[in-house]
Design a protein around this motif. Structure first.
Motif, PDB file in Angstrom:
ATOM      1  N   ARG A   9       0.863  -1.248  -0.057  1.00 17.97           N
ATOM      2  CA  ARG A   9       0.087  -0.035   0.016  1.00 17.97           C
ATOM      3  C   ARG A   9       1.022   1.337   0.058  1.00 17.97           C
ATOM      4  NH1 ARG A   9      -3.953  -0.835   4.800  1.00 17.97           N
ATOM      5  NH2 ARG A   9      -1.961  -1.287   5.959  1.00 17.97           N
ATOM      6  N   ILE A  10       0.759   2.335  -0.776  1.00 21.86           N
ATOM      7  CA  ILE A  10       1.204   3.494  -0.833  1.00 21.86           C
ATOM      8  C   ILE A  10       0.363   4.941  -0.325  1.00 21.86           C
ATOM      9  CG2 ILE A  10       2.461   4.844  -2.508  1.00 21.86           C
ATOM     10  CD1 ILE A  10       3.870   2.227  -2.356  1.00 21.86           C
ATOM     11  N   THR A  11       1.224   5.558   0.317  1.00 27.11           N
ATOM     12  CA  THR A  11       0.305   6.649   0.698  1.00 27.11           C
ATOM     13  C   THR A  11       0.178   7.683  -0.435  1.00 27.11           C
ATOM     14  OG1 THR A  11       1.061   6.454   3.060  1.00 27.11           O
ATOM     15  CG2 THR A  11       0.228   8.469   2.362  1.00 27.11           C
ATOM     16  N   VAL A  12      -0.908   8.268  -0.798  1.00 24.35           N
ATOM     17  CA  VAL A  12      -1.306   9.073  -1.909  1.00 24.35           C
ATOM     18  C   VAL A  12      -2.338  10.088  -1.494  1.00 24.35           C
ATOM     19  CG1 VAL A  12      -0.647   7.551  -3.531  1.00 24.35           C
ATOM     20  CG2 VAL A  12      -3.016   7.624  -2.915  1.00 24.35           C
ATOM     21  N   ARG A  87      -0.840   7.019 -11.197  1.00 23.13           N
ATOM     22  CA  ARG A  87      -0.554   7.897  -9.979  1.00 23.13           C
ATOM     23  C   ARG A  87       0.004   6.890  -9.015  1.00 23.13           C
ATOM     24  NH1 ARG A  87      -4.169  12.566  -9.915  1.00 23.13           N
ATOM     25  NH2 ARG A  87      -3.095  13.118  -7.819  1.00 23.13           N
ATOM     26  N   LEU A  88      -0.414   5.655  -9.020  1.00 25.60           N
ATOM     27  CA  LEU A  88       0.148   4.623  -8.059  1.00 25.60           C
ATOM     28  C   LEU A  88       1.821   4.710  -8.351  1.00 25.60           C
ATOM     29  CD1 LEU A  88       0.240   2.584  -5.791  1.00 25.60           C
ATOM     30  CD2 LEU A  88      -0.584   1.039  -7.561  1.00 25.60           C
ATOM     31  N   GLU A  89       1.964   4.308  -9.594  1.00 23.24           N
ATOM     32  CA  GLU A  89       3.452   4.239 -10.054  1.00 23.24           C
ATOM     33  C   GLU A  89       4.119   5.469  -9.752  1.00 23.24           C
ATOM     34  OE1 GLU A  89       5.045   1.162 -11.733  1.00 23.24           O
ATOM     35  OE2 GLU A  89       3.310   0.647 -10.442  1.00 23.24           O
ATOM     36  N   LEU A  90       3.853   6.806 -10.008  1.00 24.06           N
ATOM     37  CA  LEU A  90       4.329   7.906  -9.607  1.00 24.06           C
ATOM     38  C   LEU A  90       4.465   8.162  -7.893  1.00 24.06           C
ATOM     39  CD1 LEU A  90       2.630  10.705 -11.728  1.00 24.06           C
ATOM     40  CD2 LEU A  90       5.096   9.806 -12.057  1.00 24.06           C
ATOM     41  N   ALA A  91       3.538   7.684  -7.478  1.00 21.40           N
ATOM     42  CA  ALA A  91       3.896   7.679  -5.838  1.00 21.40           C
ATOM     43  C   ALA A  91       4.902   6.494  -5.326  1.00 21.40           C
ATOM     44  CB  ALA A  91       2.480   7.355  -5.108  1.00 21.40           C
ATOM     45  N   ARG A  92       4.964   5.499  -5.975  1.00 24.68           N
ATOM     46  CA  ARG A  92       5.914   4.628  -5.786  1.00 24.68           C
ATOM     47  C   ARG A  92       7.170   4.942  -6.168  1.00 24.68           C
ATOM     48  NH1 ARG A  92       3.011  -0.559  -7.227  1.00 24.68           N
ATOM     49  NH2 ARG A  92       2.248  -0.941  -5.384  1.00 24.68           N
ATOM     50  N   ALA A  93       7.366   5.634  -7.480  1.00 27.57           N
ATOM     51  CA  ALA A  93       8.846   5.984  -7.515  1.00 27.57           C
ATOM     52  C   ALA A  93       9.081   7.017  -6.861  1.00 27.57           C
ATOM     53  CB  ALA A  93       8.570   6.540  -9.031  1.00 27.57           C
ATOM     54  N   ALA A  94       8.436   8.190  -6.355  1.00 35.14           N
ATOM     55  CA  ALA A  94       8.674   9.152  -5.463  1.00 35.14           C
ATOM     56  C   ALA A  94       9.115   8.627  -3.999  1.00 35.14           C
ATOM     57  CB  ALA A  94       7.654  10.180  -5.139  1.00 35.14           C
ATOM     58  N   GLN A  95       8.275   7.479  -3.757  1.00 41.84           N
ATOM     59  CA  GLN A  95       8.738   7.094  -2.231  1.00 41.84           C
ATOM     60  C   GLN A  95      10.056   6.344  -2.366  1.00 41.84           C
ATOM     61  OE1 GLN A  95       6.279   3.664  -1.176  1.00 41.84           O
ATOM     62  NE2 GLN A  95       6.755   4.022   0.905  1.00 41.84           N
ATOM     63  N   ARG A  96      10.626   5.683  -3.589  1.00 37.94           N
ATOM     64  CA  ARG A  96      11.826   5.049  -3.550  1.00 37.94           C
ATOM     65  C   ARG A  96      13.003   6.111  -3.832  1.00 37.94           C
ATOM     66  NH1 ARG A  96       8.947   0.337  -6.331  1.00 37.94           N
ATOM     67  NH2 ARG A  96       8.484  -0.959  -4.612  1.00 37.94           N
TER      68      ARG A  96
END
Length: 116
Positions: A9-12, A87-96
């Motif tokens: 789960r990713i925070t968005v 948007r999920l992929e962008l949030a994942r990339a930003a988190q990493r």
């Protein structure tokens, strides 16, 4: 008890419209994975069928749980395309992404604890 989840789960913060046969509600996705989302700002009864509208793209879901101002929606098909997946992929990339080092200046304009 912690539940083993099949997707991270990713925070968005994604503003969306949740639509049912009878109603359209504005909400915000605050937690997203390929399998579902947590939506705040609106609620529907558990087991309600709904759709999440984002940028003209629809994702179908079923409400799994519901509280006063939030609910969990499970997707019948995993996200693998569309604006919500993007948007999920962008949030994942930003988190990493590594955080760049930014030195702190103290009140006197120097580095560290002492102003030289």
């Amino acid at each position: 008890m912690q539940v083993k989840r099949s997707h991270e789960r990713i925070t968005v913060e994604i503003p969306i419209v949740v639509t049912t046969v009878l109603d359209s509600l504005e909400g915000m996705i605050v937690d997203l994975s390929e399998g579902g989302a947590q939506v705040v700002g609106c609620t529907l009864p558990p087991r309600s069928q709904c759709q999440i509208d984002l940028d003209g793209h629809v994702t179908f879901g079923t409400v799994r749980w519901s509280e006063e101002d939030r609910m969990g929606i499970r997707f019948p098909y995993e996200l693998n395309e569309g604006p919500l997946f993007d948007r999920l992929e962008l949030a994942r990339a930003a988190q990493r992404a590594p955080v760049a080092f930014q030195p702190r200046l103290n009140a006197a304009g120097g580095f560290g604890r002492r102003a030289g």
